[in-house]
Design a protein around this motif. Structure first.
Motif, PDB file in Angstrom:
ATOM      1  N   GLY A   1      -9.760-105.899  80.404  1.00  0.00           N
ATOM      2  CA  GLY A   1      -8.193-106.346  80.814  1.00  0.00           C
ATOM      3  C   GLY A   1      -6.925-106.942  79.859  1.00  0.00           C
ATOM      4  O   GLY A   1      -6.151-107.061  79.922  1.00  0.00           O
TER       5      GLY A   1
ATOM      6  N   ARG B   1      -6.353-102.897  87.171  1.00  0.00           N
ATOM      7  CA  ARG B   1      -6.888-103.797  87.932  1.00  0.00           C
ATOM      8  C   ARG B   1      -8.421-104.094  88.185  1.00  0.00           C
ATOM      9  O   ARG B   1      -8.749-102.660  89.313  1.00  0.00           O
ATOM     10  CB  ARG B   1      -5.912-103.996  89.273  1.00  0.00           C
TER      11      ARG B   1
ATOM     12  N   THR C   1      -5.970-107.873  85.394  1.00  0.00           N
ATOM     13  CA  THR C   1      -4.732-107.407  85.337  1.00  0.00           C
ATOM     14  C   THR C   1      -4.019-106.763  83.814  1.00  0.00           C
ATOM     15  O   THR C   1      -3.407-107.932  83.604  1.00  0.00           O
ATOM     16  CB  THR C   1      -3.647-106.859  86.522  1.00  0.00           C
ATOM     17  N   LEU C   2      -3.713-105.562  83.907  1.00  0.00           N
ATOM     18  CA  LEU C   2      -3.921-105.488  82.061  1.00  0.00           C
ATOM     19  C   LEU C   2      -2.153-103.610  82.911  1.00  0.00           C
ATOM     20  O   LEU C   2      -2.524-102.693  83.176  1.00  0.00           O
ATOM     21  CB  LEU C   2      -4.116-104.462  80.924  1.00  0.00           C
ATOM     22  N   ILE C   3      -0.849-103.848  82.634  1.00  0.00           N
ATOM     23  CA  ILE C   3      -0.045-103.366  82.637  1.00  0.00           C
ATOM     24  C   ILE C   3       0.457-102.862  80.858  1.00  0.00           C
ATOM     25  O   ILE C   3       0.472-103.420  80.548  1.00  0.00           O
ATOM     26  CB  ILE C   3       1.462-104.093  83.674  1.00  0.00           C
ATOM     27  N   CYS C   4       0.968-101.701  80.847  1.00  0.00           N
ATOM     28  CA  CYS C   4       0.795-101.267  79.555  1.00  0.00           C
ATOM     29  C   CYS C   4       2.195-100.097  79.854  1.00  0.00           C
ATOM     30  O   CYS C   4       2.354 -99.448  81.500  1.00  0.00           O
ATOM     31  CB  CYS C   4      -0.026-100.814  78.684  1.00  0.00           C
ATOM     32  N   ARG C   5       3.428 -99.764  78.762  1.00  0.00           N
ATOM     33  CA  ARG C   5       3.679 -98.097  78.342  1.00  0.00           C
ATOM     34  C   ARG C   5       2.930 -97.733  77.463  1.00  0.00           C
ATOM     35  O   ARG C   5       2.663 -98.226  76.384  1.00  0.00           O
ATOM     36  CB  ARG C   5       4.864 -98.936  78.421  1.00  0.00           C
TER      37      ARG C   5
ATOM     38  N   CYS D   1       2.242-104.164  76.325  1.00  0.00           N
ATOM     39  CA  CYS D   1       1.488-104.593  77.335  1.00  0.00           C
ATOM     40  C   CYS D   1       1.317-106.080  77.893  1.00  0.00           C
ATOM     41  O   CYS D   1       1.331-107.321  76.756  1.00  0.00           O
ATOM     42  CB  CYS D   1       0.048-104.146  76.804  1.00  0.00           C
TER      43      CYS D   1
ATOM     44  N   THR E   1       4.138 -95.959  82.174  1.00  0.00           N
ATOM     45  CA  THR E   1       3.703 -96.617  83.156  1.00  0.00           C
ATOM     46  C   THR E   1       2.066 -96.887  83.518  1.00  0.00           C
ATOM     47  O   THR E   1       2.592 -95.941  84.564  1.00  0.00           O
ATOM     48  CB  THR E   1       4.189 -97.159  83.409  1.00  0.00           C
ATOM     49  N   TRP E   2       1.050 -97.976  83.190  1.00  0.00           N
ATOM     50  CA  TRP E   2      -0.114 -97.741  83.313  1.00  0.00           C
ATOM     51  C   TRP E   2      -0.454 -99.284  83.949  1.00  0.00           C
ATOM     52  O   TRP E   2      -0.513-100.082  83.308  1.00  0.00           O
ATOM     53  CB  TRP E   2      -1.178 -96.525  82.494  1.00  0.00           C
ATOM     54  N   ARG E   3      -0.776 -99.061  85.029  1.00  0.00           N
ATOM     55  CA  ARG E   3      -2.447-100.311  84.962  1.00  0.00           C
ATOM     56  C   ARG E   3      -3.387-100.659  85.276  1.00  0.00           C
ATOM     57  O   ARG E   3      -4.183 -99.040  85.922  1.00  0.00           O
ATOM     58  CB  ARG E   3      -1.854-100.796  86.224  1.00  0.00           C
TER      59      ARG E   3
ATOM     60  N   GLN F   1      -4.189 -96.834  87.520  1.00  0.00           N
ATOM     61  CA  GLN F   1      -2.577 -96.706  88.512  1.00  0.00           C
ATOM     62  C   GLN F   1      -1.935 -96.028  87.238  1.00  0.00           C
ATOM     63  O   GLN F   1      -1.875 -96.973  86.324  1.00  0.00           O
ATOM     64  CB  GLN F   1      -1.705 -97.744  89.015  1.00  0.00           C
TER      65      GLN F   1
END
Length: 217
Positions: free
Chosen positions: A201, A150, A159-163, A216, A146-148, A127
């Motif tokens: 992830g 999953r 799951t990893l979320i980063c900018r 992250c 911003t991406w994720r 995403q």
């Protein structure tokens, strides 16, 4: 008796010529894509044991326009629509397709966005929420998102979320050079996302010195 009026042939030709001249005066439209030229994939390349799903990309409304929106000066709030320079598809679709192309080639995985995989199929869902998509006259091109990633049906993955932000200089002053710079920015963003999937992830690695990565979690 009804009177029939005849328009002289010379006047009809002049009127048609004037109409065609008006149409010819409009500059021709040029269409651009963020996808790079197709690249051959070696049949010996290892295939991933999973698939990816790149969901529709979110793009700010001021950038998500049919025409290229040009910022005349870096840091300036003014945007100029270039009506003769347009995207070949909605910008959100262009970004999504370009990222899907890079991810599938980098990971050796199929994108199943339009196909429903089996319930037991391992899938990485990607995403991307774009915050800035800037094209400054003469460069640079800037992409902030911003991406994720999953995992679905993947044991041990998280799951990893980063900018991330990518700033890419242009190789020329014209619009094609600026589009190519934005192509490279999107590709670097996608390669950075691919590194997160490759790590299961746990972390992401900037794909180039033009990439900034933070927050992250």
């Amino acid at each position: 008796m009804r009177t029939i009026r005849y328009v002289p042939l010379s006047l009809s030709i002049l009127a048609l010529s004037a109409l065609l001249s008006g149409c010819a005066g409009s500059p021709p439209a040029h269409f651009y894509t963020l996808q790079t030229a197709p690249q051959a994939v070696s049949p010996e390349a290892s295939r991933a044991g999973f698939q990816i799903e790149v969901v529709p990309v979110s793009v700010p409304m001021q950038a998500d326009q049919p025409q290229i929106m040009l910022r005349e000066h870096e840091g300036d709030g003014a945007l100029a629509p270039l009506y003769s320079h347009r995207w070949s598809a909605p910008l959100s679709d262009e970004i999504g397709a370009a990222m899907s192309d890079v991810l599938t080639r980098t990971l050796g995985a199929l994108d199943v966005q339009t196909l429903r995989p089996a319930d037991s199929t391992p899938v990485w869902r990607v995403q991307v929420d774009v915050q800035r998509f800037d094209m400054v006259a003469g460069g640079p091109a800037r992409l902030d998102a911003t991406w994720r990633v999953r995992p679905i049906n993947l044991k041990g993955a998280r799951t990893l979320i980063c900018r991330a932000a990518v700033q890419m200089p242009a190789d020329g002053q014209d619009i094609p050079a600026l589009v190519q710079a934005q192509q490279r920015a999107v590709a670097l963003m996608a390669q950075t996302i691919a590194s997160a999937i490759q790590s299961g992830g746990t972390r992401a690695i900037p794909a180039g010195q033009q990439v900034q990565l933070w927050d992250c979690a």
